[in-house]
Design a protein around this motif. Structure first.
Motif, PDB file in Angstrom:
ATOM      1  N   PHE A   1      -2.739  -3.363   4.021  1.00 28.98           N
ATOM      2  CA  PHE A   1      -1.645  -2.826   4.817  1.00 28.98           C
ATOM      3  C   PHE A   1      -1.513  -1.315   4.598  1.00 28.98           C
ATOM      4  O   PHE A   1      -1.401  -0.545   5.562  1.00 28.98           O
ATOM      5  N   LEU A   2      -1.545  -0.880   3.342  1.00 31.94           N
ATOM      6  CA  LEU A   2      -1.428   0.551   3.040  1.00 31.94           C
ATOM      7  C   LEU A   2      -2.562   1.350   3.673  1.00 31.94           C
ATOM      8  O   LEU A   2      -2.340   2.435   4.216  1.00 31.94           O
ATOM      9  N   VAL A   3      -3.770   0.805   3.609  1.00 30.32           N
ATOM     10  CA  VAL A   3      -4.934   1.479   4.188  1.00 30.32           C
ATOM     11  C   VAL A   3      -4.804   1.522   5.707  1.00 30.32           C
ATOM     12  O   VAL A   3      -4.994   2.568   6.332  1.00 30.32           O
ATOM     13  N   ARG A   4      -4.472   0.378   6.307  1.00 30.80           N
ATOM     14  CA  ARG A   4      -4.347   0.306   7.768  1.00 30.80           C
ATOM     15  C   ARG A   4      -3.280   1.262   8.297  1.00 30.80           C
ATOM     16  O   ARG A   4      -3.478   1.932   9.306  1.00 30.80           O
ATOM     17  N   GLU A   5      -2.165   1.343   7.585  1.00 36.64           N
ATOM     18  CA  GLU A   5      -1.053   2.199   8.025  1.00 36.64           C
ATOM     19  C   GLU A   5      -1.209   3.655   7.577  1.00 36.64           C
ATOM     20  O   GLU A   5      -0.350   4.485   7.879  1.00 36.64           O
ATOM     21  N   LYS A   6      -2.279   3.939   6.842  1.00 34.20           N
ATOM     22  CA  LYS A   6      -2.572   5.294   6.348  1.00 34.20           C
ATOM     23  C   LYS A   6      -1.410   5.862   5.531  1.00 34.20           C
ATOM     24  O   LYS A   6      -1.060   7.036   5.642  1.00 34.20           O
ATOM     25  N   LEU A   7      -0.844   5.013   4.680  1.00 34.85           N
ATOM     26  CA  LEU A   7       0.294   5.419   3.865  1.00 34.85           C
ATOM     27  C   LEU A   7      -0.112   6.084   2.551  1.00 34.85           C
ATOM     28  O   LEU A   7       0.700   6.761   1.931  1.00 34.85           O
ATOM     29  N   HIS A   8      -1.363   5.878   2.138  1.00 39.61           N
ATOM     30  CA  HIS A   8      -1.817   6.433   0.864  1.00 39.61           C
ATOM     31  C   HIS A   8      -3.319   6.709   0.956  1.00 39.61           C
ATOM     32  O   HIS A   8      -4.137   5.912   0.502  1.00 39.61           O
ATOM     33  N   PRO A   9      -3.710   7.854   1.554  1.00 38.80           N
ATOM     34  CA  PRO A   9      -5.139   8.134   1.762  1.00 38.80           C
ATOM     35  C   PRO A   9      -5.962   8.139   0.474  1.00 38.80           C
ATOM     36  O   PRO A   9      -7.106   7.688   0.473  1.00 38.80           O
ATOM     37  N   GLU A  10      -5.397   8.629  -0.612  1.00 43.41           N
ATOM     38  CA  GLU A  10      -6.147   8.662  -1.866  1.00 43.41           C
ATOM     39  C   GLU A  10      -6.428   7.238  -2.371  1.00 43.41           C
ATOM     40  O   GLU A  10      -7.497   6.956  -2.897  1.00 43.41           O
TER      41      GLU A  10
ATOM     42  N   LYS B   1      12.142   4.871  -6.368  1.00 50.11           N
ATOM     43  CA  LYS B   1      12.204   6.315  -6.160  1.00 50.11           C
ATOM     44  C   LYS B   1      10.838   6.961  -5.969  1.00 50.11           C
ATOM     45  O   LYS B   1      10.707   7.926  -5.222  1.00 50.11           O
ATOM     46  N   ALA B   2       9.841   6.464  -6.672  1.00 51.04           N
ATOM     47  CA  ALA B   2       8.519   7.096  -6.627  1.00 51.04           C
ATOM     48  C   ALA B   2       7.872   6.894  -5.259  1.00 51.04           C
ATOM     49  O   ALA B   2       7.777   5.764  -4.781  1.00 51.04           O
ATOM     50  N   PRO B   3       7.429   7.983  -4.637  1.00 52.73           N
ATOM     51  CA  PRO B   3       6.744   7.838  -3.345  1.00 52.73           C
ATOM     52  C   PRO B   3       5.415   7.106  -3.531  1.00 52.73           C
ATOM     53  O   PRO B   3       4.811   7.154  -4.601  1.00 52.73           O
ATOM     54  N   ILE B   4       4.998   6.443  -2.483  1.00 50.95           N
ATOM     55  CA  ILE B   4       3.759   5.669  -2.537  1.00 50.95           C
ATOM     56  C   ILE B   4       2.583   6.546  -2.965  1.00 50.95           C
ATOM     57  O   ILE B   4       1.651   6.072  -3.606  1.00 50.95           O
ATOM     58  N   ALA B   5       2.631   7.820  -2.662  1.00 53.12           N
ATOM     59  CA  ALA B   5       1.557   8.737  -3.047  1.00 53.12           C
ATOM     60  C   ALA B   5       1.417   8.846  -4.564  1.00 53.12           C
ATOM     61  O   ALA B   5       0.359   9.229  -5.060  1.00 53.12           O
ATOM     62  N   LYS B   6       2.437   8.479  -5.309  1.00 46.57           N
ATOM     63  CA  LYS B   6       2.386   8.535  -6.776  1.00 46.57           C
ATOM     64  C   LYS B   6       1.727   7.301  -7.392  1.00 46.57           C
ATOM     65  O   LYS B   6       1.464   7.270  -8.575  1.00 46.57           O
TER      66      LYS B   6
END
Length: 130
Positions: free
Chosen positions: A96-105, A51-56
């Motif tokens: 992968f997260l960085v490359r896909e820009k899924l979590h900028p923080e 449930k938690a978004p990747i931003a969390k």
């Protein structure tokens, strides 16, 4: 307005699907094992990866993961090879997260996370005896 980010588990599934196309079946299986263990850790840390978004996802979760592996998951057994394998899976997913820009923080903290994980690598490996 900021768009809603996908749940943590969905990003892992997307990453594994990508690995299955570009890497060996064994690599995909190894990464799956490591990242499924990360999902277990997140649940224990009271983060629902379904449930938690990747931003969390907090960088500290990833930094604390190796200590949880050695202390709880492997129950204090000295298992540096397994820890290194699981950490390698998390690092690949982080790329992968960085490359896909899924979590900028998280991308801003990626080098700090990498430094912590690199410190876990064994300094020397003994070669097998013939």
């Amino acid at each position: 307005m900021r768009s809603r980010t996908p749940p943590i588990a969905d990003t892992i599934h997307a990453f594994i699907a990508e690995v299955q196309v570009g890497k060996s079946r064994e690599t995909a299986r190894t990464y799956s094992t490591g990242l499924n263990t990360l999902l277990m850790y997140l649940r224990q840390a009271r983060v629902d990866p379904l449930k938690a978004p990747i931003a969390k996802l907090d960088p500290e979760h990833l930094i604390d993961f190796p200590a949880w592996l050695t202390g709880e998951h492997f129950r204090g057994k000295n298992n540096p090879e397994s820890v290194a394998t699981y950490v390698a899976a998390v690092l690949a997913w982080l790329r992968f997260l960085v490359r896909e820009k899924l979590h900028p923080e998280l991308a801003a903290e990626a080098e700090r996370i990498r430094d912590v994980y690199r410190s876990l690598r064994r300094k020397s490996r003994r070669l097998p005896r013939a």
